[in-house]
Every structure is written in structure tokens, then in C-alpha cells.
Design an enzyme around this catalytic site. Structure first.
Site, PDB file in Angstrom:
ATOM      1  CB  CYS A 171      39.796 -37.862 -35.449  1.00 54.12           C
ATOM      2  SG  CYS A 171      39.681 -38.630 -37.201  1.00 54.12           S
ATOM      3  CG  HIS A 308      43.187 -33.145 -33.026  1.00 54.23           C
ATOM      4  ND1 HIS A 308      42.739 -34.304 -32.955  1.00 54.23           N
ATOM      5  CD2 HIS A 308      42.804 -32.791 -34.236  1.00 54.23           C
ATOM      6  CE1 HIS A 308      42.240 -34.978 -33.936  1.00 54.23           C
ATOM      7  NE2 HIS A 308      42.123 -33.806 -34.780  1.00 54.23           N
ATOM      8  CE  LYS A 338      46.012 -37.254 -34.080  1.00 53.27           C
ATOM      9  NZ  LYS A 338      45.712 -36.043 -32.613  1.00 53.27           N
ATOM     10  CG  HIS A 343      44.765 -38.476 -37.439  1.00 50.82           C
ATOM     11  ND1 HIS A 343      44.481 -38.729 -36.063  1.00 50.82           N
ATOM     12  CD2 HIS A 343      43.973 -37.763 -38.055  1.00 50.82           C
ATOM     13  CE1 HIS A 343      43.385 -38.263 -35.921  1.00 50.82           C
ATOM     14  NE2 HIS A 343      42.900 -37.367 -36.924  1.00 50.82           N
ATOM     15  CG  PHE A 400      39.921 -30.875 -32.057  1.00 50.73           C
ATOM     16  CD1 PHE A 400      39.534 -30.559 -30.845  1.00 50.73           C
ATOM     17  CD2 PHE A 400      41.069 -30.065 -32.747  1.00 50.73           C
ATOM     18  CE1 PHE A 400      40.120 -30.016 -30.008  1.00 50.73           C
ATOM     19  CE2 PHE A 400      41.885 -29.335 -31.825  1.00 50.73           C
ATOM     20  CZ  PHE A 400      41.262 -29.039 -30.400  1.00 50.73           C
TER      21      PHE A 400
END
Lengths: 416, 78
Positions: A171, A308, A338, A343, A400
Site C-alpha cells: 500500500c 495513511h 481514505k 483504501h 505504509f
């Protein structure tokens, strides 16, 4: 002296084009409006429920029809993720004012994030299972079934002659593609690189991820499940599409009179060296510290962090602690887009640079929608609940991935 | 007519104008076939006629008529 010579030869690296195909919209304008309005792109997909998913939520994008844009051979060799990447790249090239003549007369590279081709492989193997003969798979399958499918196809379609490879880093793939491209241009090895990330959206791609039980509770309203940093978050929502950024040396952009959207100042990476799926605090913190150091700025100079945070209990809590560790008392605005997109996995590190650039260019910070109640760690962050209308010129974006791969980018508005 | 059926699937697969296809014309040149296209030719013939072509079958194929004759022979053998 040696350091001075090396530094003076380093190129500044700027972003001159962006293109996006996401569940928030299929053009920069649509996506900018969605971000500003805090609009979610998440749906409940009943087909996933019937297939056996524990959570049937997903981001959704329209299926492209490229019959009038690509020839038969080109269409046969591309799967869903490359279709999205093609459309995002077309928009980015147009945005960067790059035409066919420029493509044919300059050395342009491609570094694109992608980390799965599930559907293409399953479709091909299903034929062999049924027919018991590989010669009946057809000629396009192999070019769709390799992880490098996006770069092998786009480099052919756009006749690219520079660096040509796919970055697979879970990701964080999209973010590392930009970071690695940044270094190649900074060192003078390439003038221009097409960077980005692509993510297939289909039930095959996400079934094993769903099997881990880390997707959000689909009994709740679809648009309210992705709630990064909120204490009642139940898990992430998968999503996808593609995001393309044209990055080039400042000199190249000036030479051709290109529109300069932003400058990449720093790229920090690290690896946790720990658990395969559970992130820690130290690795992400180190990536952020390195990006900030390379950018030559102080943490307090950063106005906004695009986190993230995927809406998982441990991941968000550890990122919150990492941000607290690096930024201390002067907490910048933080949001995880997100909350709206879900995601976007291999694409996320690139799309979130586009989302953040759109915010920086249009003077607002998009909200972390569904953030209602903080937990112990997120309570100490400056999380944006409603759109903040504010001019800013420096932000950091985190990405990450599984295996503990971390990437952080520091991006600045061009004011000169 | 098997030739009409073959023309139909060739037009559909290789996206050429049906008027370009004439029995005495060269198959490879008219359809602009490369090595990958022959793989797809095998697939569409199998899915439409239930017969499997192998590389050796193409050795003596020059014209569309040669190709029609090949498929006729293969389907009658089946």
C-alpha cells in the site's frame, strides 16, 4: 567542497501534471469538488456478499470503454488497473501540456505502483481448467497477468524510452514510485517520469484481504464505515482506480513553459523489520523524519498531513503516535482522505498526493469524514472534521504497507 | 456457408472491414496478422467450431480460401 558541487548539480523536482480516476470522480475537477464537499465514494456491493465476503463494501468507479481510444492489440493486453491508469495518464499528460510530438522526441520514463493482477490470472487459469489446453488462453492474458502490466502497457502505448518499471511495495507502492522518480530526476538521470499508482477493483483482488477480517462492518451505512482515527472504527474499506503524476526537473518545466503545480522537497523511507501486517510507531516516524530532513524544513513548517490512516484500530493508533512523536507540540492539520475514498491500496500513495495538491492549489483542507469521537491517541492530533478553507504551501503525505514498508513525501507549493 | 461464418468472426475479432475479405486474397496480409494474432485465431476457431488448430495447420495457408478449406476439413474430421 565536494558536497557543495554535488548539491549544486542536483535538480529541483516539480510536478507538472496530474490525472485521476477514482471513486471520488474521474477528472481533477470532479475530485476537487468531492474532496471539498466531504463526499464518500463507498458503496455496498451485493455481488461480494454472494461471493462470500465478510464485508461487501468497496469504492466504485465506472468501467471504461476504450474501444475508440486504443487499438485491438492494446486493449487486449490491458486489464482493469491499466485501463484506469491509461485514463489517468491521458488526463495527466494533457494537464502537463505534453503532446504526441513531445512524447516522440524526448526521453520520458515511467515508474508506476501496482501490486496485483488477480482477475487476469484467475480468468486465464479458469480457461485452462476448463479446456485443459494453454493454447486456448489467448494472446492478451500474459500481458495482463504480470505485476508490471501497467508499465509494460503504458510504455508501449505512449512510446516511452526512459526508465520503465513497476514498483510493488504493497500500500506504499504509489508513494515509493514518486519518491524513486524524485531521486532519479534529482540526480540528473532523467528529465521527466510518469509516476503513479493503479489498483484493480474486483472481488478476486480483495477476497484474501477480506479473509483477514480487517474490513469494516458492512451492516452500517456504507459511507460511514471508513472512519480513520475515530474510536468506533471497525476496519478499512477497499477501493481503487488510478492516479498519475508527471514529475520533471524544474529546468525542464521552465524550458518548455509547463504549468508547475508543486515541488517535491523530500522523500523518506524505512522498513519496520517486524510483523508482516501489524505496523509499528518507529518505522513510520523515521520515514517522516527523513522526508522532513531532506526537505530542509522543520516539522512546524508543515501545515497539513495527509495521513495513511486506513480506519483499522492498530494502524491508525500507531500512525497517530508516530505523528505525535515527530511533530510534538505544534500539530499540523491532519486528515485521512481514505475516510472518503476507502483504501486505494497500491494507488493510494499517488492519489493522495493528487488529493493534497488539489487542496493546496485551491486553498482548502479536505475533512476526515466520520471522525466523531477520538481515541486516546487521535485526541492529541489536530484532525480536520469539516473542510477548512485555508491557503497553505507545505504538506506531508504518509503511505505504509504490508511487510512494514513506509514512505513519506514532503511537497511544497511553487511560489517563485 | 462456413466461409460466411468464418468471415463474420474474423471481422469481429480483428476489427477489419468485411469488404476487405476476399477468397483469393492473402489471409495474413489482409488481416495484418502477427505471431500473437495467430494465438487468438486458434482461440476463436476453437470457440466457434470446436476444432483445435495447431501450428502445422497454418503451413500451407495463403489465402482465405485455403483457410476456409482447412476449417471445413477439420470440422468434417471432428
Amino acid at each position: 567542497m565536494e558536497e557543495f558541487i554535488r548539491k549544486s548539480m542536483e535538480q529541483r523536482v516539480v510536478i507538472t501534471g496530474m490525472g485521476i480516476y477514482s471513486c471520488l470522480g474521474t477528472s481533477l475537477d470532479e475530485v476537487k469538488d468531492s474532496l471539498q464537499q466531504g463526499k464518500s465514494g463507498i458503496i455496498f456491493d451485493n455481488e461480494r456478499k454472494l461471493f462470500g465476503f465478510r464485508s461487501a463494501l468497496t469504492g466504485a468507479v465506472p468501467h471504461p470503454n476504450l474501444k475508440n481510444e486504443l487499438n485491438r492489440r492494446q486493449r487486449m493486453s490491458i486489464g482493469e488497473e491499466t485501463e484506469y491508469a491509461y485514463l489517468a495518464t491521458m488526463e495527466a499528460l494533457k494537464n502537463a501540456a505534453i503532446d504526441d510530438t513531445y512524447l516522440d522526441t524526448h526521453e520520458i520514463g515511467i515508474l508506476y505502483g501496482n501490486d496485483s493482477v488477480s482477475k487476469a490470472i484467475i480468468d486465464a487459469v479458469d480457461i485452462v481448467r476448463e479446456k485443459k489446453d494453454t493454447s486456448l488462453i489467448g494472446s492478451g492474458a500474459i500481458f495482463k497477468s504480470m505485476n508490471s502490466t501497467v508499465t509494460m502497457n503504458l510504455s508501449t502505448i505512449f512510446r516511452l524510452k526512459g526508465i520503465n518499471m513497476t514498483i510493488s511495495a504493497a500500500c506504499a507502492s504509489g508513494s515509493h514510485s514518486l519518491g524513486l522518480g524524485f531521486n532519479l530526476i534529482k540526480s540528473g538521470m532523467q528529465d521527466m517520469i510518469i509516476c503513479g499508482g493503479a489498483q484493480e477493483i474486483n472481488k478476486y483482488a480483495m477476497a484474501s484481504f477480506d479473509g483477514l477480517g480487517v474490513f469494516g462492518n458492512d451492516a452500517l451505512p456504507a459511507t460511514e464505515v471508513s472512519r480513520p482515527f475515530d474510536k468506533d472504527r471497525s476496519g478499512l474499506v477497499p477501493s481503487g482506480g488510478a492516479a498519475t503524476l508527471i514529475i520533471e526537473s524544474y529546468e525542464s518545466a521552465l524550458r518548455r513553459g509547463a504549468p508547475i503545480l508543486a515541488e517535491i522537497l523530500g522523500y523518506g523511507f524505512s522498513s519496520n523489520g517486524g510483523h508482516i501486517s501489524t505496523p509499528n510507531v518507529e518505522g513510520p516516524a523515521l520515514a517522516m523524519e527523513r522526508a522532513i530532513k531532506q526537505a530542509g524544513i522543520k516539522p512546524s513548517d508543515i501545515a497539513y498531513i495527509n495521513a495513511h490512516a486506513t480506519s483499522t484500530p492498530v494502524g491508525d493508533a500507531n500512525e497517530a503516535q508516530a505523528i505525535l512523536q515527530v511533530f510534538g507540540e505544534t500539530q499540523p492539520f491532519v486528515s485521512s482522505t481514505k475516510s472518503m475514498t476507502g483504501h486505494e491500496c497500491w494507488m493510494a500513495g499517488a492519489s493522495e498526493i493528487i488529493y493534497s495538491n488539489l487542496m493546496m492549489l485551491h486553498g482548502f483542507i479536505a475533512p476526515n469524514i466520520n471522525f466523531e469521537n477520538p481515541d486516546e491517541h487521535s485526541a492529541k492530533l489536530n484532525i480536520v472534521k469539516q473542510t477548512v478553507f485555508k491557503e497553505f504551501d507545505l504538506y506531508l503525505s504518509n503511505s505504509f504497507g504490508f511487510g512494514g514498508t513506509n514512505s513519506a513525501l514532503v511537497i511544497k507549493k511553487i511560489n517563485d | 456457408m462456413i466461409s460466411e461464418k468464418i468471415n463474420e468472426i474474423l471481422v469481429d475479432e480483428f476489427e477489419v472491414d468485411v469488404d476487405l475479405i476476399q477468397p483469393n486474397l492473402n489471409l495474413k496480409d489482409t488481416l495484418n496478422l502477427d505471431s500473437l494474432d495467430y494465438v487468438d485465431l486458434v482461440v476463436i476457431i476453437e470457440s466457434n467450431f470446436g476444432v483445435k488448430l495447431v501450428e502445422a495447420d497454418f503451413t500451407n495457408i495463403q489465402t482465405f480460401q485455403d483457410f476456409y478449406d482447412l476449417i471445413k476439413r477439420k470440422t468434417s474430421e471432428n
